[in-house]
Structure formats: structure tokens, C-alpha cells
Design a protein around this motif. Structure first.
Motif, PDB file in Angstrom:
ATOM      1  N   VAL A 119      92.354  53.245   4.855  1.00  0.00           N
ATOM      2  CA  VAL A 119      91.685  52.291   5.745  1.00  0.00           C
ATOM      3  C   VAL A 119      92.422  52.198   7.080  1.00  0.00           C
ATOM      4  N   MET A 120      93.741  52.262   7.051  1.00  0.00           N
ATOM      5  CA  MET A 120      94.508  52.255   8.302  1.00  0.00           C
ATOM      6  C   MET A 120      94.132  53.444   9.187  1.00  0.00           C
ATOM      7  N   GLU A 121      94.030  54.607   8.576  1.00  0.00           N
ATOM      8  CA  GLU A 121      93.632  55.801   9.340  1.00  0.00           C
ATOM      9  C   GLU A 121      92.233  55.621   9.926  1.00  0.00           C
ATOM     10  N   TYR A 122      91.340  55.068   9.146  1.00  0.00           N
ATOM     11  CA  TYR A 122      89.959  54.852   9.587  1.00  0.00           C
ATOM     12  C   TYR A 122      89.905  53.842  10.744  1.00  0.00           C
ATOM     13  N   ASN A 123      90.676  52.772  10.641  1.00  0.00           N
ATOM     14  CA  ASN A 123      90.629  51.701  11.638  1.00  0.00           C
ATOM     15  C   ASN A 123      91.424  52.001  12.907  1.00  0.00           C
ATOM     16  N   ALA A 124      92.328  52.961  12.851  1.00  0.00           N
ATOM     17  CA  ALA A 124      93.253  53.197  13.961  1.00  0.00           C
ATOM     18  C   ALA A 124      92.565  53.295  15.326  1.00  0.00           C
ATOM     19  N   PRO A 125      91.451  54.022  15.461  1.00  0.00           N
ATOM     20  CA  PRO A 125      90.830  54.150  16.782  1.00  0.00           C
ATOM     21  C   PRO A 125      90.358  52.829  17.386  1.00  0.00           C
ATOM     22  N   ASP A 180      80.331  55.708  -9.930  1.00  0.00           N
ATOM     23  CA  ASP A 180      80.426  54.275  -9.631  1.00  0.00           C
ATOM     24  C   ASP A 180      80.555  53.987  -8.134  1.00  0.00           C
ATOM     25  N   ILE A 181      80.934  55.004  -7.357  1.00  0.00           N
ATOM     26  CA  ILE A 181      81.298  54.759  -5.959  1.00  0.00           C
ATOM     27  C   ILE A 181      80.143  54.207  -5.112  1.00  0.00           C
ATOM     28  N   PRO A 182      78.912  54.716  -5.227  1.00  0.00           N
ATOM     29  CA  PRO A 182      77.834  54.149  -4.405  1.00  0.00           C
ATOM     30  C   PRO A 182      77.644  52.647  -4.598  1.00  0.00           C
ATOM     31  N   GLN A 183      77.692  52.190  -5.846  1.00  0.00           N
ATOM     32  CA  GLN A 183      77.534  50.749  -6.079  1.00  0.00           C
ATOM     33  C   GLN A 183      78.741  49.971  -5.581  1.00  0.00           C
ATOM     34  N   LEU A 184      79.937  50.518  -5.798  1.00  0.00           N
ATOM     35  CA  LEU A 184      81.144  49.873  -5.273  1.00  0.00           C
ATOM     36  C   LEU A 184      81.053  49.708  -3.757  1.00  0.00           C
ATOM     37  N   ALA A 185      80.564  50.737  -3.073  1.00  0.00           N
ATOM     38  CA  ALA A 185      80.459  50.697  -1.618  1.00  0.00           C
ATOM     39  C   ALA A 185      79.464  49.632  -1.161  1.00  0.00           C
ATOM     40  N   LYS A 186      78.328  49.548  -1.841  1.00  0.00           N
ATOM     41  CA  LYS A 186      77.324  48.534  -1.498  1.00  0.00           C
ATOM     42  C   LYS A 186      77.898  47.126  -1.673  1.00  0.00           C
ATOM     43  N   ASP A 187      78.588  46.921  -2.777  1.00  0.00           N
ATOM     44  CA  ASP A 187      79.166  45.604  -3.039  1.00  0.00           C
ATOM     45  C   ASP A 187      80.273  45.274  -2.046  1.00  0.00           C
ATOM     46  N   ALA A 188      81.083  46.280  -1.694  1.00  0.00           N
ATOM     47  CA  ALA A 188      82.155  46.059  -0.719  1.00  0.00           C
ATOM     48  C   ALA A 188      81.584  45.711   0.652  1.00  0.00           C
ATOM     49  N   TYR A 189      80.498  46.373   1.020  1.00  0.00           N
ATOM     50  CA  TYR A 189      79.856  46.088   2.314  1.00  0.00           C
ATOM     51  C   TYR A 189      79.396  44.634   2.384  1.00  0.00           C
ATOM     52  N   ALA A 190      78.964  44.089   1.251  1.00  0.00           N
ATOM     53  CA  ALA A 190      78.473  42.711   1.205  1.00  0.00           C
ATOM     54  C   ALA A 190      79.600  41.684   1.088  1.00  0.00           C
ATOM     55  N   ASP A 191      80.828  42.140   0.925  1.00  0.00           N
ATOM     56  CA  ASP A 191      81.964  41.240   0.731  1.00  0.00           C
ATOM     57  C   ASP A 191      82.245  40.422   1.986  1.00  0.00           C
ATOM     58  N   ALA A 192      82.716  39.206   1.794  1.00  0.00           N
ATOM     59  CA  ALA A 192      82.934  38.276   2.906  1.00  0.00           C
ATOM     60  C   ALA A 192      84.034  38.709   3.862  1.00  0.00           C
ATOM     61  N   CYS A 193      84.929  39.593   3.437  1.00  0.00           N
ATOM     62  CA  CYS A 193      86.040  40.017   4.298  1.00  0.00           C
ATOM     63  C   CYS A 193      85.631  41.056   5.338  1.00  0.00           C
ATOM     64  N   ARG A 194      84.574  41.802   5.062  1.00  0.00           N
ATOM     65  CA  ARG A 194      84.219  42.938   5.919  1.00  0.00           C
ATOM     66  C   ARG A 194      84.024  42.585   7.397  1.00  0.00           C
ATOM     67  N   PRO A 195      83.395  41.444   7.757  1.00  0.00           N
ATOM     68  CA  PRO A 195      83.152  41.178   9.185  1.00  0.00           C
ATOM     69  C   PRO A 195      84.418  41.082  10.046  1.00  0.00           C
ATOM     70  N   GLY A 196      85.574  40.846   9.435  1.00  0.00           N
ATOM     71  CA  GLY A 196      86.814  40.786  10.206  1.00  0.00           C
ATOM     72  C   GLY A 196      87.375  42.140  10.574  1.00  0.00           C
ATOM     73  N   ASN A 197      86.844  43.195   9.972  1.00  0.00           N
ATOM     74  CA  ASN A 197      87.391  44.539  10.191  1.00  0.00           C
ATOM     75  C   ASN A 197      87.270  44.957  11.654  1.00  0.00           C
ATOM     76  N   PRO A 198      88.305  45.588  12.223  1.00  0.00           N
ATOM     77  CA  PRO A 198      88.265  45.924  13.656  1.00  0.00           C
ATOM     78  C   PRO A 198      87.273  47.029  13.999  1.00  0.00           C
ATOM     79  N   ARG A 199      86.895  47.819  13.020  1.00  0.00           N
ATOM     80  CA  ARG A 199      85.930  48.905  13.259  1.00  0.00           C
ATOM     81  C   ARG A 199      84.662  48.617  12.467  1.00  0.00           C
ATOM     82  N   ASP A 200      83.517  48.721  13.123  1.00  0.00           N
ATOM     83  CA  ASP A 200      82.247  48.522  12.424  1.00  0.00           C
ATOM     84  C   ASP A 200      82.123  49.522  11.282  1.00  0.00           C
ATOM     85  N   THR A 201      81.614  49.043  10.152  1.00  0.00           N
ATOM     86  CA  THR A 201      81.481  49.903   8.981  1.00  0.00           C
ATOM     87  C   THR A 201      80.051  49.862   8.464  1.00  0.00           C
TER      88      THR A 201
END
Length: 209
Positions: A119-125, A180-201
Motif C-alpha cells: 500500500v505504501m508503494e501504491y500511495n507514494a505518488p 476470495d479476493i474479488p469479494q474481499l476487494a469489494k468489502d474493503a472498498y466499502a470500508d469506512a477507512c478508505r476515504p482517508g486514503n491519499p490516492r483515489d482507489t
């Protein structure tokens, strides 16, 4: 209304709990510092807590009750990290870790540790010069002479090393099934923490991570 942070209650924490909770606090610092909601107040607390964790977590892990100073410093650092993220929020690393914990019963701090370097590598830019201060807080030497790409990589490498130094196997191989990864990704996207991320996901971004 009140939290009493008493190192006497932490002295005999087992190694696994020490490392998992310590790396969770690292993630709190890093996500709060990179958050789109970060402020001067939360930045100061997050960076100081990060310094303390990198100095004292290996000691607390290695020495346990024989190093009460390290235990107390880790209690303070974890609390400070909590103050930072309670005010600046978190990011997609925690979003993903929450779902990994729910699906696969991975300890929360371990889930964060495994995902954090990626995630650090992804967010770095999207973080400007922030990784320079992060690398310095982690104790990386020669940061001022590094290029942006170099100090960003150094910060990521320092997280990987810390995880390994405190006994965390930094991989999801053998833990998560690909189906399991597609469902995990969908659920993670809906998680309350995501909007704070510095890079849009997107869901697709999270699935790739």
C-alpha cells in the motif's frame, strides 16, 4: 472519557501480541500522516510516535519484561498513534486488513503488516515529500542525499525489515485463496477507512493490491 496507559499491564505480553500490536501502531502513524485529513497537529504526533516505535518495538519484542523502558515507550507510542488516526483517519491498508481479519481470522496487526509495504508503494505518488520525513523517522540514514524514488523505497524497505525483525511472515501466500479476493476487494472498498486514503482507489485497484 479516560484511558490509563500503564506499562505494568504490558510487561508479560507474548511476542506475537507485541509484534502485531506494534506494527498496527506503525500503520496508524503512516496512514494518519498520509491521510487527506492530516493536519499539523496529527502530523507531529504521528511522526514522533513512528520514531519511538522503530526505536523501541524491537527491544520490547526481544526483551519483554526485562526492558520496562521499551514497554512504556511502546505504550506511549501506540497511544499517540491512536490520537493521530482518531483525528486524521486511516486509509486503504486498514480497509483491507479489516476484511482479511474477518474472512481469514488473521490478527489485525499482522494483516496490516503484510499489506502495508504494498500500500505504501501504491500511495507514494500521492504523498509529495512526506516519505522523506517518514524515512527519517524510521532511522534511515542519508535521506537528505536521496532522490524521491530512493527515500520512498527506503521507507518501504524499513517497514519490511521491521516486520521481519519482530517475527512476522510478510506474505499472504497460503493464507488467502485467490477466489476470495474479488469479494474481499469489494468489502474493503466499502470500508469506512478508505476515504482517508491519499490516492483515489477503485475495487479493481484494491483487488490488484
Amino acid at each position: 472519557n479516560m484511558a490509563i496507559v500503564d506499562a505494568d499491564m504490558m510487561m508479560n505480553a507474548p511476542k506475537g501480541l507485541t509484534s502485531a500490536s506494534g506494527i498496527d501502531a506503525v500503520t496508524h502513524c503512516l496512514e494518519a500522516y498520509a491521510s487527506v485529513m492530516a493536519t499539523d497537529y496529527t502530523d507531529g504526533i504521528a511522526i514522533r510516535a513512528l520514531q519511538m516505535i522503530f526505536e523501541y518495538l524491537p527491544r520490547a519484542y526481544d526483551n519483554g519484561p526485562n526492558d520496562p523502558v521499551a514497554r512504556e515507550k511502546m505504550g506511549n507510542a501506540a497511544t499517540m498513534a491512536g490520537m493521530a488516526f482518531a483525528n486524521a483517519f486511516l486509509g486503504v491498508c486498514h480497509s483491507m486488513a479489516h476484511k482479511l481479519g474477518a474472512f481469514h481470522h488473521i490478527p489485525h496487526g499482522v494483516a496490516n503488516a503484510i499489506i502495508l509495504p504494498t500500500v505504501m508503494e501504491y500511495n507514494a505518488p500521492a504523498t509529495g515529500e512526506k516519505y522523506r520525513n517518514i524515512a527519517k523517522a524510521m532511522g534511515v540514514e542519508g535521506v537528505d542525499g536521496m532522490t524521491q524514488e530512493e527515500y520512498r523505497k527506503a521507507a518501504v524497505d524499513a517497514v519490511k525489515k521491521l516486520g521481519e525483525d519482530v517475527g512476522i511472515e510478510m506474505t499472504l501466500k497460503g493464507v488467502v485463496k485467490e477466489e476470495d479476493i474479488p469479494q474481499l476487494a469489494k468489502d474493503a472498498y466499502a470500508d469506512a477507512c478508505r476515504p482517508g486514503n491519499p490516492r483515489d482507489t477503485s475495487v479493481e485497484d484494491i483487488e490488484a493490491l
